[in-house]
Design a protein around this motif. Sequence first.
Motif, PDB file in Angstrom:
ATOM      1  N   ALA A 257       0.840  -1.212   0.000  1.00  0.00           N
ATOM      2  CA  ALA A 257       0.000   0.000   0.000  1.00  0.00           C
ATOM      3  C   ALA A 257       0.867   1.251   0.000  1.00  0.00           C
ATOM      4  N   PHE A 258       1.979   1.190   0.746  1.00  0.00           N
ATOM      5  CA  PHE A 258       2.908   2.327   0.842  1.00  0.00           C
ATOM      6  C   PHE A 258       3.511   2.647  -0.525  1.00  0.00           C
ATOM      7  N   TRP A 259       4.003   1.614  -1.234  1.00  0.00           N
ATOM      8  CA  TRP A 259       4.643   1.830  -2.537  1.00  0.00           C
ATOM      9  C   TRP A 259       3.629   2.268  -3.595  1.00  0.00           C
ATOM     10  N   ALA A 260       2.425   1.730  -3.547  1.00  0.00           N
ATOM     11  CA  ALA A 260       1.382   2.124  -4.501  1.00  0.00           C
ATOM     12  C   ALA A 260       1.046   3.610  -4.360  1.00  0.00           C
ATOM     13  N   PHE A 261       1.116   4.118  -3.127  1.00  0.00           N
ATOM     14  CA  PHE A 261       0.777   5.526  -2.857  1.00  0.00           C
ATOM     15  C   PHE A 261       1.902   6.471  -3.261  1.00  0.00           C
ATOM     16  N   TYR A 262       3.161   6.026  -3.091  1.00  0.00           N
ATOM     17  CA  TYR A 262       4.311   6.932  -3.309  1.00  0.00           C
ATOM     18  C   TYR A 262       5.116   6.637  -4.573  1.00  0.00           C
ATOM     19  N   GLU A 263       4.724   5.645  -5.346  1.00  0.00           N
ATOM     20  CA  GLU A 263       5.511   5.290  -6.536  1.00  0.00           C
ATOM     21  C   GLU A 263       5.612   6.448  -7.520  1.00  0.00           C
ATOM     22  N   GLY A 264       4.489   7.138  -7.754  1.00  0.00           N
ATOM     23  CA  GLY A 264       4.484   8.271  -8.694  1.00  0.00           C
ATOM     24  C   GLY A 264       5.414   9.385  -8.248  1.00  0.00           C
ATOM     25  N   GLU A 265       5.367   9.721  -6.953  1.00  0.00           N
ATOM     26  CA  GLU A 265       6.237  10.785  -6.417  1.00  0.00           C
ATOM     27  C   GLU A 265       7.706  10.370  -6.498  1.00  0.00           C
TER      28      GLU A 265
END
Length: 372
Positions: free
Chosen positions: A239-247
Amino acid sequence: MVKQCMSYIDETPDLDTRIELIKTLNNISAGKIYVELERARLVRRLAKIKEDQGSISEAAELMQEIAVETFGAMAKTEKIAFILEQVRLCLDCNDYMRAQILARKINPRVFVVDTGKEKKKPKEGDAVIEEAPPEIPSLLELKRMYYELMIRYHSHKNDYLEICRSYHAIYDTSTMKEDPLQSTPMLRKICWYLVLSPHDPMQSSLLNSTLEDKKLQDLPKFRALLKHFVTMEVIHWDAFWAFYEGEFNMESSLPGGVLGPRAFEDLRQRVIEHNILVVSKYYSRIRLVRFAELLNLSLQETEKHLSEMVVSKAFIAKVDRPAGIVSFQIRKDSNETLNSWATSIERLLDLVEKSCHQIHRETMVHRVTLKA
């Protein structure tokens, strides 16, 4: 005579004549203390020509011959600029050891300008400090150049905390804070490198001070990112990587470029380390299977990461492999056990004494009331 001849360098008809004139003046001024400033400027010009011709290693060797920190007549800004040029050429040659030695000649405190101090008047006999040439950058610009070179040096070693501190020093300058177009990408970099840094007291202190920055309110995602690593709760990696991958991927298109070749692996490693620390805070004993389930890892990976953190002395833990139990308790020796018992008995006796005193006091008060 040397100064007069230096004014003819720009008037030379071709490059070969210019190089020959600079070399001749350099040979004449070698070893003469009263023309050391002119020799340093000549060497810098010759190194620039060599660099333009593609001979970076030769340019670096030329610059390293001059030790400007001993020159009394050279202005402070010109000294710093010269040493920074030496460091830059060493980094371009991938000579990181010599770059570190040269960078240590500059104390970061020289970039702090004290406006309240008055300039001392030179005494009789003191060396006269010449004004720096107009092409030498200001002290504020030199500070930015110094920390940018430090970022290049620390990036080679993947020292994320030192990279973060360098970005923080650039971010703290007045011109940077006033310009949101420059300060916002810088603040993003600070947040990422803080998260990528291994957990230690300095990282923790910098993390908490960055969270108090008011400009972080304009970057809610990055405020939440730092909050994840301050709050003692397990972070779910997917969940963490899915949220911050774009940034994370966006950093490559911002000033400063990509975070590093190993940034993704190190970020996952920091999340795992944070989760292990959280579990060690809440559990005294836990089954290895449940531990792996909380970390969302296999048993082998869980044991590997746990062992690495114990070896690095992040905390104390023991693994009972046959029973499959991890213990975070510290086994006390006999002296510590006796001391804890003695302390407990002393506290108990204090409480008994206070209780007796309170009972006696209440009894005396009631006796006076009954007599009345």
